[in-house]
Design a protein around this motif. Structure first.
Motif, PDB file in Angstrom:
ATOM      1  N   LYS A  38       1.132  -1.320  -0.184  1.00  0.00           N
ATOM      2  CA  LYS A  38       0.017   0.017   0.167  1.00  0.00           C
ATOM      3  C   LYS A  38       0.752   1.410  -0.067  1.00  0.00           C
ATOM      4  CE  LYS A  38      -3.713  -2.058   2.736  1.00  0.00           C
ATOM      5  NZ  LYS A  38      -4.255  -2.251   3.507  1.00  0.00           N
ATOM      6  N   LEU A  39       1.889   0.800   0.806  1.00  0.00           N
ATOM      7  CA  LEU A  39       2.869   2.023   0.980  1.00  0.00           C
ATOM      8  C   LEU A  39       3.454   2.388  -0.357  1.00  0.00           C
ATOM      9  CD1 LEU A  39       4.520   4.195   3.419  1.00  0.00           C
ATOM     10  CD2 LEU A  39       6.058   2.602   2.606  1.00  0.00           C
ATOM     11  N   MET A  40       3.835   1.480  -1.313  1.00  0.00           N
ATOM     12  CA  MET A  40       4.491   2.417  -2.402  1.00  0.00           C
ATOM     13  C   MET A  40       3.299   2.914  -3.415  1.00  0.00           C
ATOM     14  SD  MET A  40       6.602  -1.358  -2.210  1.00  0.00           S
ATOM     15  CE  MET A  40       7.242  -1.603  -4.246  1.00  0.00           C
ATOM     16  N   LYS A  41       1.890   1.866  -3.394  1.00  0.00           N
ATOM     17  CA  LYS A  41       0.761   2.431  -4.417  1.00  0.00           C
ATOM     18  C   LYS A  41       1.294   4.194  -3.399  1.00  0.00           C
ATOM     19  CE  LYS A  41      -1.974  -1.697  -5.185  1.00  0.00           C
ATOM     20  NZ  LYS A  41      -1.064  -2.391  -4.237  1.00  0.00           N
ATOM     21  N   HIS A  42       1.602   4.143  -2.816  1.00  0.00           N
ATOM     22  CA  HIS A  42       0.898   6.430  -2.229  1.00  0.00           C
ATOM     23  C   HIS A  42       2.288   7.057  -2.968  1.00  0.00           C
ATOM     24  CE1 HIS A  42      -3.236   4.980  -1.367  1.00  0.00           C
ATOM     25  NE2 HIS A  42      -2.439   4.047  -0.951  1.00  0.00           N
ATOM     26  N   GLU A  43       3.118   6.366  -2.272  1.00  0.00           N
ATOM     27  CA  GLU A  43       4.459   7.464  -2.655  1.00  0.00           C
ATOM     28  C   GLU A  43       5.332   6.911  -3.464  1.00  0.00           C
ATOM     29  OE1 GLU A  43       6.990   7.996   1.187  1.00  0.00           O
ATOM     30  OE2 GLU A  43       4.777   7.609   1.767  1.00  0.00           O
ATOM     31  N   LYS A  44       6.575   7.407  -4.054  1.00  0.00           N
ATOM     32  CA  LYS A  44       8.106   7.316  -4.354  1.00  0.00           C
ATOM     33  C   LYS A  44       8.818   6.938  -3.255  1.00  0.00           C
ATOM     34  CE  LYS A  44      10.768   6.377  -8.435  1.00  0.00           C
ATOM     35  NZ  LYS A  44      12.358   5.234  -7.652  1.00  0.00           N
ATOM     36  N   LEU A  45       9.416   5.915  -3.268  1.00  0.00           N
ATOM     37  CA  LEU A  45      10.022   5.728  -1.578  1.00  0.00           C
ATOM     38  C   LEU A  45      11.360   6.283  -2.032  1.00  0.00           C
ATOM     39  CD1 LEU A  45       9.296   1.968  -0.870  1.00  0.00           C
ATOM     40  CD2 LEU A  45       8.224   4.251  -0.017  1.00  0.00           C
ATOM     41  N   SER A  46      12.169   6.770  -1.553  1.00  0.00           N
ATOM     42  CA  SER A  46      13.390   7.772  -1.470  1.00  0.00           C
ATOM     43  C   SER A  46      14.573   7.106  -1.439  1.00  0.00           C
ATOM     44  CB  SER A  46      13.547   8.967  -0.722  1.00  0.00           C
ATOM     45  OG  SER A  46      13.277   8.539   0.857  1.00  0.00           O
ATOM     46  N   GLU A  47      15.737   6.972  -1.744  1.00  0.00           N
ATOM     47  CA  GLU A  47      16.371   6.108  -1.608  1.00  0.00           C
ATOM     48  C   GLU A  47      17.368   5.453   0.140  1.00  0.00           C
ATOM     49  OE1 GLU A  47      20.072   3.807  -2.786  1.00  0.00           O
ATOM     50  OE2 GLU A  47      20.398   5.653  -4.180  1.00  0.00           O
ATOM     51  N   ASP A  48      16.768   6.009   0.782  1.00  0.00           N
ATOM     52  CA  ASP A  48      17.317   6.410   1.846  1.00  0.00           C
ATOM     53  C   ASP A  48      16.237   5.990   3.018  1.00  0.00           C
ATOM     54  OD1 ASP A  48      15.602   8.839   2.257  1.00  0.00           O
ATOM     55  OD2 ASP A  48      16.491   9.285   3.887  1.00  0.00           O
ATOM     56  N   ARG A  49      14.675   5.849   2.938  1.00  0.00           N
ATOM     57  CA  ARG A  49      14.113   5.313   3.032  1.00  0.00           C
ATOM     58  C   ARG A  49      13.690   3.905   2.299  1.00  0.00           C
ATOM     59  NH1 ARG A  49       9.317   5.395   5.931  1.00  0.00           N
ATOM     60  NH2 ARG A  49       7.635   5.978   5.048  1.00  0.00           N
ATOM     61  N   ILE A  50      14.122   3.433   1.037  1.00  0.00           N
ATOM     62  CA  ILE A  50      14.781   1.621   0.843  1.00  0.00           C
ATOM     63  C   ILE A  50      15.474   1.615   1.671  1.00  0.00           C
ATOM     64  CG2 ILE A  50      15.679   0.868  -1.203  1.00  0.00           C
ATOM     65  CD1 ILE A  50      13.985   3.041  -3.034  1.00  0.00           C
TER      66      ILE A  50
END
Length: 260
Positions: A38-50
């Protein structure tokens, strides 16, 4: 000791009142407000978040057993498990090692970077073909090690495919992310990086905390290898369900580390 990266077990119970009736039991876990999909559907994840999320995933894996055999029937709709299955699971090649879940973690990490499923097969054999388009077909010595005669014959009959450079597929990924994925998404499970090894990779340099590195307990596999009848397994499972004692800290808040 509870592990922050592994969901807790609050209760185990069965509505069945006798061993003869025993067919179902329920595992009660803390409620999680969202999940990674669900999280990935709502936002593009930044490098540090990944980096943070994959690091936590790998820390959790150091405390878990290898993923067991999957059911034949596909889960539909919400999760299509086939896309994240290790090659040795797809064709039931050999006994799974601790790296079976590393493959799945690598597929998830690649999807976090690109926003797209890495290997999107339409069935089991198509899944394997999609994988080998990237990893290349395995060498003869690997095929010889396969325990399944059917899998051996199938692999021998495949046209030879060259390994692709992961950087050409994951064009938006940093060189360190590509290097880690090259080590995680290896067809040969024996050559695949373990969770503990992956945690020491330079990709996670900013997150390393040697004092907090997980030291997993050695798991006694003899229990899994016991040759019991279905009725015997049913009996020991029923006994385990009835003897489960909920953790003392039932009222405490869920650790912030489990939050996405």
């Amino acid at each position: 000791r509870p592990v922050p990266q592994v969901i807790g077990l609050l209760d185990v119970f069965t509505p069945d009142e006798t061993l003869d009736d025993f067919t179902d039991f329920y595992l009660v876990m803390p409620f999680m407000g969202t999940d990674l999909g669900k999280l990935m559907k709502h936002e593009k994840l930044s490098e540090d978040r990944i980096q943070f999320l994959v690091y936590q995933m790998l820390k959790g894996l150091t405390h878990l057993l290898p993923g067991g055999p999957f059911a034949d029937s596909e889960m539909t709709g919400y999760v299509v498990t086939r896309w994240y299955r290790a090659p040795e699971v797809i064709l039931n090649w050999m006994r799974y090692t601790q790296t079976v879940d590393i493959w799945s973690a690598g597929c998830i990490m690649a999807e976090m970077i690109t926003g797209k499923t890495l290997f999107k097969g339409s069935d089991h054999l198509d899944q394997l073909k999609e994988i080998m388009k990237v990893t290349g077909t395995p060498p003869a010595d690997f095929v010889q090690r396969l325990q399944s005669a059917d899998a051996k014959n199938y692999m021998k009959g495949l046209p030879e495919l060259e390994k692709k450079d992961f950087a050409s597929i994951l064009t938006s990924a940093s060189p360190l992310a590509v290097n880690l994925l090259e080590k995680m998404l290896v067809l040969d499970a024996e050559r695949r990086v373990t969770a503990a090894e992956a945690l020491t990779h330079p990709y996670f340099e900013s997150l390393h905390d040697t004092e907090d590195e997980p030291k997993a307990q050695k798991y006694d596999e003899s229990f899994d290898d016991m040759d019991r009848t279905l009725d015997e397994w049913k009996r020991v499972t029923y006994k385990e369900v009835l003897s489960f004692k909920p953790p003392l800290q039932l009222g405490t808040k869920v650790s912030k580390e489990t939050a996405l």
